[in-house]
Design a protein around this motif. Structure first.
Motif, mmCIF file in Angstrom:
data_model
loop_
_atom_site.group_PDB
_atom_site.id
_atom_site.type_symbol
_atom_site.label_atom_id
_atom_site.label_comp_id
_atom_site.label_asym_id
_atom_site.label_seq_id
_atom_site.Cartn_x
_atom_site.Cartn_y
_atom_site.Cartn_z
ATOM 1 N N ASP A 1 52.812 71.303 -25.747
ATOM 2 C CA ASP A 1 53.659 70.350 -26.480
ATOM 3 C C ASP A 1 55.066 70.310 -25.888
ATOM 4 N N ARG A 2 55.531 71.466 -25.490
ATOM 5 C CA ARG A 2 56.855 71.497 -24.841
ATOM 6 C C ARG A 2 56.809 70.651 -23.568
ATOM 7 N N VAL A 3 55.740 70.841 -22.808
ATOM 8 C CA VAL A 3 55.609 70.087 -21.561
ATOM 9 C C VAL A 3 55.578 68.595 -21.861
ATOM 10 N N GLN A 4 54.838 68.225 -22.896
ATOM 11 C CA GLN A 4 54.746 66.810 -23.271
ATOM 12 C C GLN A 4 56.144 66.234 -23.545
ATOM 13 N N ARG A 5 56.959 66.974 -24.319
ATOM 14 C CA ARG A 5 58.317 66.488 -24.645
ATOM 15 C C ARG A 5 59.192 66.419 -23.407
ATOM 16 N N LEU A 6 59.082 67.436 -22.575
ATOM 17 C CA LEU A 6 59.889 67.447 -21.359
ATOM 18 C C LEU A 6 59.498 66.313 -20.420
ATOM 19 N N LEU A 7 58.207 66.009 -20.408
ATOM 20 C CA LEU A 7 57.747 64.935 -19.520
ATOM 21 C C LEU A 7 58.378 63.597 -19.894
ATOM 22 N N GLU A 8 58.608 63.404 -21.188
ATOM 23 C CA GLU A 8 59.243 62.152 -21.617
ATOM 24 C C GLU A 8 60.650 62.032 -21.024
ATOM 25 N N TYR A 9 61.354 63.148 -21.017
ATOM 26 C CA TYR A 9 62.676 63.147 -20.408
ATOM 27 C C TYR A 9 62.577 63.038 -18.883
ATOM 28 N N TYR A 10 61.606 63.763 -18.340
ATOM 29 C CA TYR A 10 61.511 63.881 -16.880
ATOM 30 C C TYR A 10 61.008 62.604 -16.206
ATOM 31 N N GLU A 11 60.226 61.818 -16.909
ATOM 32 C CA GLU A 11 59.615 60.614 -16.326
ATOM 33 C C GLU A 11 60.592 59.761 -15.501
ATOM 34 N N PRO A 12 61.707 59.293 -16.089
ATOM 35 C CA PRO A 12 62.623 58.478 -15.277
ATOM 36 C C PRO A 12 63.284 59.270 -14.139
ATOM 37 N N VAL A 13 63.534 60.541 -14.367
ATOM 38 C CA VAL A 13 64.110 61.372 -13.303
ATOM 39 C C VAL A 13 63.130 61.407 -12.133
ATOM 40 N N PHE A 14 61.887 61.651 -12.485
ATOM 41 C CA PHE A 14 60.800 61.792 -11.516
ATOM 42 C C PHE A 14 60.601 60.516 -10.685
ATOM 43 N N THR A 15 60.562 59.379 -11.365
ATOM 44 C CA THR A 15 60.300 58.134 -10.622
ATOM 45 C C THR A 15 61.497 57.710 -9.777
ATOM 46 N N THR A 16 62.696 58.143 -10.143
ATOM 47 C CA THR A 16 63.858 57.823 -9.309
ATOM 48 C C THR A 16 63.910 58.739 -8.098
ATOM 49 N N ARG A 17 63.515 59.954 -8.353
ATOM 50 C CA ARG A 17 63.666 60.997 -7.351
ATOM 51 C C ARG A 17 62.671 60.873 -6.194
ATOM 52 N N TYR A 18 61.443 60.525 -6.536
ATOM 53 C CA TYR A 18 60.373 60.567 -5.536
ATOM 54 C C TYR A 18 59.797 59.176 -5.288
ATOM 55 N N ASP A 19 59.918 58.731 -4.029
ATOM 56 C CA ASP A 19 59.374 57.426 -3.662
ATOM 57 C C ASP A 19 57.869 57.352 -3.873
ATOM 58 N N ASP A 20 57.215 58.478 -3.656
ATOM 59 C CA ASP A 20 55.750 58.480 -3.758
ATOM 60 C C ASP A 20 55.307 59.054 -5.103
ATOM 61 N N TYR A 21 56.096 58.743 -6.149
ATOM 62 C CA TYR A 21 55.809 59.348 -7.450
ATOM 63 C C TYR A 21 54.408 59.036 -7.960
ATOM 64 N N HIS A 22 53.878 57.863 -7.563
ATOM 65 C CA HIS A 22 52.537 57.532 -8.070
ATOM 66 C C HIS A 22 51.482 58.471 -7.502
ATOM 67 N N LYS A 23 51.748 59.035 -6.313
ATOM 68 C CA LYS A 23 50.795 60.005 -5.749
ATOM 69 C C LYS A 23 50.991 61.373 -6.395
ATOM 70 N N ARG A 24 52.226 61.646 -6.812
ATOM 71 C CA ARG A 24 52.522 62.973 -7.368
ATOM 72 C C ARG A 24 52.149 63.087 -8.840
ATOM 73 N N ARG A 25 51.932 61.952 -9.470
ATOM 74 C CA ARG A 25 51.729 61.981 -10.925
ATOM 75 C C ARG A 25 50.517 62.824 -11.313
ATOM 76 N N LYS A 26 49.479 62.787 -10.480
ATOM 77 C CA LYS A 26 48.260 63.572 -10.734
ATOM 78 C C LYS A 26 48.598 65.059 -10.903
ATOM 79 N N ASP A 27 49.556 65.537 -10.106
ATOM 80 C CA ASP A 27 49.936 66.944 -10.201
ATOM 81 C C ASP A 27 50.490 67.260 -11.582
ATOM 82 N N LEU A 28 51.307 66.366 -12.096
ATOM 83 C CA LEU A 28 51.902 66.600 -13.415
ATOM 84 C C LEU A 28 50.814 66.644 -14.482
ATOM 85 N N GLU A 29 49.871 65.720 -14.371
ATOM 86 C CA GLU A 29 48.748 65.696 -15.325
ATOM 87 C C GLU A 29 47.981 67.000 -15.261
ATOM 88 N N MET A 30 47.734 67.416 -14.015
ATOM 89 C CA MET A 30 46.963 68.626 -13.796
ATOM 90 C C MET A 30 47.707 69.822 -14.381
#
Lengths: 328, 345
Positions: free
Chosen positions: B180-209
Motif C-alpha cells: 500500500d505504501r508503494v501504491q501511494r508513492l507510485l502516485e507521487y512518483y508517476e509524473p517524476v518517472f515519466t519526466t525523468r526517463y524517455d523510455d518510461y513505457h519500457k521501464r513501467r513493467k519493472d515498477l509493476e513487477m
C-alpha cells in the motif's frame, strides 16, 4: 617490338595443391557435413550451422584448408561479430596448421571498414585521419547540438541525447526513416519529428565538418566507397579472394550489401549461421539476409550441419519440434 | 515463394538423457522456490552452480527469483538486463521507502531530493542538513502547496518540496502494508518517472513487477533488508575476496545467453503474455522471432531442461489473467515434454 598485354584472369586460379599432400586429415577429423563445408572452395556457400554442431570448428578447419590449398592467407577475409571471435578462430587455425593462418585478414565489419577507409577516406569526403566516435562520444555531440539549437529549453519535453542517438542509429541500421522509427519506437515524440530531423541533419554536418565518423558511418561510408568507386572495389575484390562471414543471421542490410560488393568479381563467399537463432531484429539484423542468400547468389551450395555435440537426444527432440512448428 | 526457414533435424550419437520438463507453478513465488530447490538438488548431485543457468525473456522476470536466491544464500551473477536493485527507477522508488523506514538515511534522501524539479545538489544539501538536524520530519510536513513554516524562515526552497513531503507523509502512516505504501508513492512518483526517463513505457513493467514482489511482505523493514542484501556492484561484498567458493549460478536474458551452454538450464516464465510478450502478436515476424528465442533458450541445455511458468499472473497492460504456458511449448506431446505440477509440503 610490339607489346602484347595479357589481361589478368578475373577469377582465382583453381588451387594447385591436392588433398593428398595435406598435413591435416580433414576427412577423419570432421563429420561428413563439416567436411563438405570445409572442402567447399570456389563460389558461394551457405552453411546452416545448427546449435551445438561445431560451427567454430568448421570455420577454423576451413581457414586451414584454404591455406593448405595454397590460397595466400592474407587474401582470406574472415568477418565475425566480435574481434575476440576472429582472433580466437585464427589462433585455433594456427595451432591446427601453422603460423600462416595468423596472416588471415580477420575482424569485425567495423574494424574492416576502418582499415579500408583509412586508405580511401578522401574518396568519401573525409580525411584519412578521421576520428571514430564511440556511442558515448556521439551522444555528447548530439547533446551539444541539442543545446546549441535551443531544443533543451522547449516547453514540451524534447528527447534526451541517448534517445535521439538511438533514433538516428535505428534509422540507419534498419534502413527506415526517422519518422518510421519514431512511429514504432517513440510514438510520444512524433510531434517533434521535424525538429529531430533538423537535429539529425546538423549532426551529419557537424561530423563531416570535424572529420568524425560514428560506428554507423563506418559501414555507410564503406558501402558508399564500394558502390561509387569501381576501381577501389576491384582492388579490394582482388585483394580478398575468399570471404567468410560468421553469424550471418545477425547481419543487417548494409552489411549484406558490403559483402555482395566485396564478392562481386569472384563470388567466393561462404556465410555461416543459423536462421533459427536470428534474434537481433531490434538491433537492425534481418533474417532475410540468410534466408535469401541462395536466391541472391545463384549456384549457391547449401550445407546443413545437423550433428549436435551439446545436448541429449530428448532435448533435441523437443527443440526440433519447437522449430518444426515455425512458419514454413 | 518467400522462404521462412531452412528446415533442420538436429541429432546426437550420444545415447540416453533425461526428458525435458515443463513445470506449472501456482504463482510466481512458487516458481522461484521450485527453481531454488531444484538448483540446490543439482548442486548436491555435483553439478557446479556455474554450470546451471536460469534464462528468461526480459530482465525484470527474474526479480522475484533474485530475492529468493538471496534468501537461500545462493550466489548468482546476472547477465543482460539489470538487477532489480540496479535499475535507476527501482532505486528511486526504494529510496522513498528507505526514508520512511529510516528518516536519517542521507543517501536515500539525497536521491529523492534530486528527483524534485528545481532542486540541485546545493539545495539538496541544505534540505538534508535541516532534516538531519531534526528541524523537520516527513510526518510534520505541511500541506501540498506550502512549505513547512519553519523552513520558510530560513531558506527559500521550491514549492515542489512540499509535495514530496506530503507524499511521504501519506505513505508513512502506521499500519500500512508495504504494497500500500508503494501504491501511494507510485502516485507521487508517476509524473517524476515519466519526466525523468524517455523510455518510461519500457521501464513501467519493472515498477509493476516490483509492486507485485512487495505484495508478499508484511513488514517494510523485512522487505528493505531482503533488497539490500542482494549483491549489488557497489557493495562491500565486491571488495571482500570471494575465495574458492566463487562459483555462481547464472541468471541471464536469452539474448545474452546466445552461443553459450550449461549442464542444466531453466527457462523461467514461459508464460504466454510474458514469453512471447503480448505485443509480439502485432506481426508474424515478431512472433516468429519470439519462437526463435525459445529455440535459442532450450538449445543451451546439455543434460537437463526445465521450462517453468507461473499461473494466475495479472497483466496490468491488458487487464488479463495470464495462465497458459508459452504457445511455443503448449500442447507438446508427452513423449517430448514431461509435465510436472508442484505440490507444497
Amino acid at each position: 617490338m610490339k607489346k602484347y598485354l595479357l589481361k589478368k584472369t578475373p577469377f582465382a586460379e583453381p588451387p594447385q595443391e591436392t588433398e593428398h599432400h595435406f598435413q591435416i586429415d580433414y576427412r577423419n577429423q570432421l563429420n561428413p557435413a563439416q567436411f563438405a563445408a570445409v572442402s567447399s572452395v570456389n563460389g558461394p556457400h551457405l552453411i546452416i550451422a545448427g546449435a551445438g554442431t561445431g560451427k567454430t570448428r568448421t570455420i577454423v578447419y576451413r581457414v586451414a584448408y584454404l591455406v593448405e590449398l595454397g590460397v595466400p592467407p592474407e587474401s582470406i577475409l574472415l568477418l565475425t561479430f566480435t574481434r575476440r571471435a576472429a582472433q580466437e578462430m585464427l589462433r585455433r587455425a594456427s595451432m591446427l596448421l601453422d603460423a600462416r593462418c595468423e596472416k588471415v585478414s580477420g575482424g569485425t565489419f567495423h574494424s574492416f571498414a576502418n582499415l579500408v577507409l583509412r586508405q580511401y577516406a578522401p574518396l568519401v569526403g573525409f580525411d584519412s585521419s578521421f576520428t571514430i566516435l564511440d556511442q558515448g562520444d556521439a551522444e555528447d555531440v548530439v547533446n551539444l547540438l541539442r543545446t546549441q539549437m535551443k531544443f533543451d529549453t522547449r516547453e514540451k519535453r524534447f528527447p534526451r541525447k541517448q534517445t535521439l542517438y538511438d533514433i538516428f542509429s535505428k534509422a540507419v541500421n534498419t534502413v527506415r526513416s526517422v519518422k518510421e522509427v519514431l512511429g514504432t519506437e517513440y510514438p510520444h515524440y512524433e510531434d517533434h519529428c521535424d525538429d529531430i530531423l533538423r537535429l539529425q541533419q546538423a549532426f551529419e554536418v557537424y561530423k563531416a565538418h570535424h572529420n568524425l565518423m560514428d560506428y554507423d558511418d563506418l559501414l555507410l561510408h564503406l558501402r558508399k566507397l564500394l558502390r561509387d568507386a569501381p576501381k577501389v572495389r576491384e582492388t579490394l575484390c582482388a585483394r580478398y579472394r575468399y570471404i567468410m562471414v560468421d553469424e550471418y543471421q545477425d547481419t543487417n542490410l548494409i552489411q549484406a550489401e558490403i559483402i555482395r560488393l566485396l564478392a562481386s568479381s569472384h563470388g567466393n563467399v561462404m556465410v555461416v549461421g543459423d536462421d533459427s537463432q536470428s534474434i537481433y531484429s531490434f538491433r537492425g539484423a534481418t533474417i532475410r539476409n540468410i534466408l535469401d542468400f541462395p536466391d541472391q547468389y545463384p549456384g549457391c551450395n547449401v550445407i546443413r550441419l545437423e550433428e549436435n555435440y551439446r545436448s541429449t537426444q530428448p532435448i533435441l527432440d523437443l527443440t526440433n519440434e519447437i522449430i518444426r512448428r515455425a512458419r514454413d | 515463394m518467400t522462404r521462412h526457414k531452412f528446415s533442420k533435424e538436429l541429432f546426437t550419437r550420444r545415447p540416453g538423457g533425461e526428458m525435458p520438463v515443463i513445470v506449472a507453478a501456482q504463482n510466481e513465488n512458487i516458481q522461484s522456490r521450485f527453481v531454488v530447490q531444484k538448483v540446490l538438488e543439482l548442486r548436491e548431485q555435483g553439478v557446479p552452480l556455474s554450470d546451471i543457468a536460469i534464462l528468461f525473456r526480459s530482465g525484470y522476470l527474474s526479480f522475484d527469483l533474485e530475492l529468493e536466491l538471496t534468501r537461500a544464500n545462493v550466489p548468482f551473477a546476472k547477465y543482460g538486463g539489470l538487477k532489480l536493485m540496479e535499475t535507476a527507477h527501482i532505486k528511486d522508488l526504494v529510496s522513498y521507502l528507505r526514508v520512511i523506514a529510516n528518516p536519517r538515511d542521507a543517501v536515500a534522501w539525497n536521491r529523492i531530493l534530486l528527483l524534485v524539479d528545481g532542486v540541485g545538489p546545493r539545495t539538496a544539501e541544505r534540505v538534508l542538513e535541516d532534516i538531519l538536524a531534526g528541524r523537520v520530519k516527513a510526518e510534520q510536513a505541511g500541506s501540498s502547496t506550502t512549505l513547512p513554516a519553519f523552513w520558510s524562515n530560513f531558506h527559500t526552497f521550491p514549492d515542489r518540496l512540499g509535495t514530496l513531503f506530503q507524499a511521504l507523509k501519506d505513505a508513512a502512516h502506521e499500519h500500512l502494508m508495504p504494497a500500500d505504501r508503494v501504491q501511494r508513492l507510485l502516485e507521487y512518483y508517476e509524473p517524476v518517472f515519466t519526466t525523468r526517463y524517455d523510455d518510461y513505457h519500457k521501464r513501467r513493467k519493472d515498477l509493476e513487477m516490483f509492486q507485485q514482489v512487495t505484495e508478499r511482505y508484511r513488514s517494510l523493514s523485512t522487505l528493505l533488508t531482503d533488497l539490500a542484501l542482494e549483491p549489488t556492484t557497489d557493495s562491500v561484498t565486491d571488495i571482500v575476496d570471494p575465495g574458492a567458493d566463487d562459483e555462481k549460478l547464472v541468471l541471464s536474458t536469452i539474448h545474452s545467453a546466445k552461443g553459450l551452454e550449461w549442464h542444466s538450464v531453466f527457462v523461467l516464465y514461459a508464460l504466454d503474455g510474458r514469453f512471447p510478450v503480448t505485443r509480439a502478436a502485432a506481426s508474424d515476424d515478431t512472433m516468429e522471432e519470439e519462437r526463435r528465442l525459445m529455440y535459442v533458450a532450450c538449445t543451451r541445455a546439455k543434460e537437463n531442461l526445465f521450462i517453468t511458468y507461473p499461473i494466475n499472473v495479472y497483466d496490468r497492460e491488458t487487464g488479463m489473467i495470464l495462465s497458459k504456458p508459452s504457445r511455443f511449448v503448449d500442447g507438446m506431446p508427452e513423449k517430448l515434454l514431461d509435465q510436472w505440477v508442484i505440490d507444497e509440503e
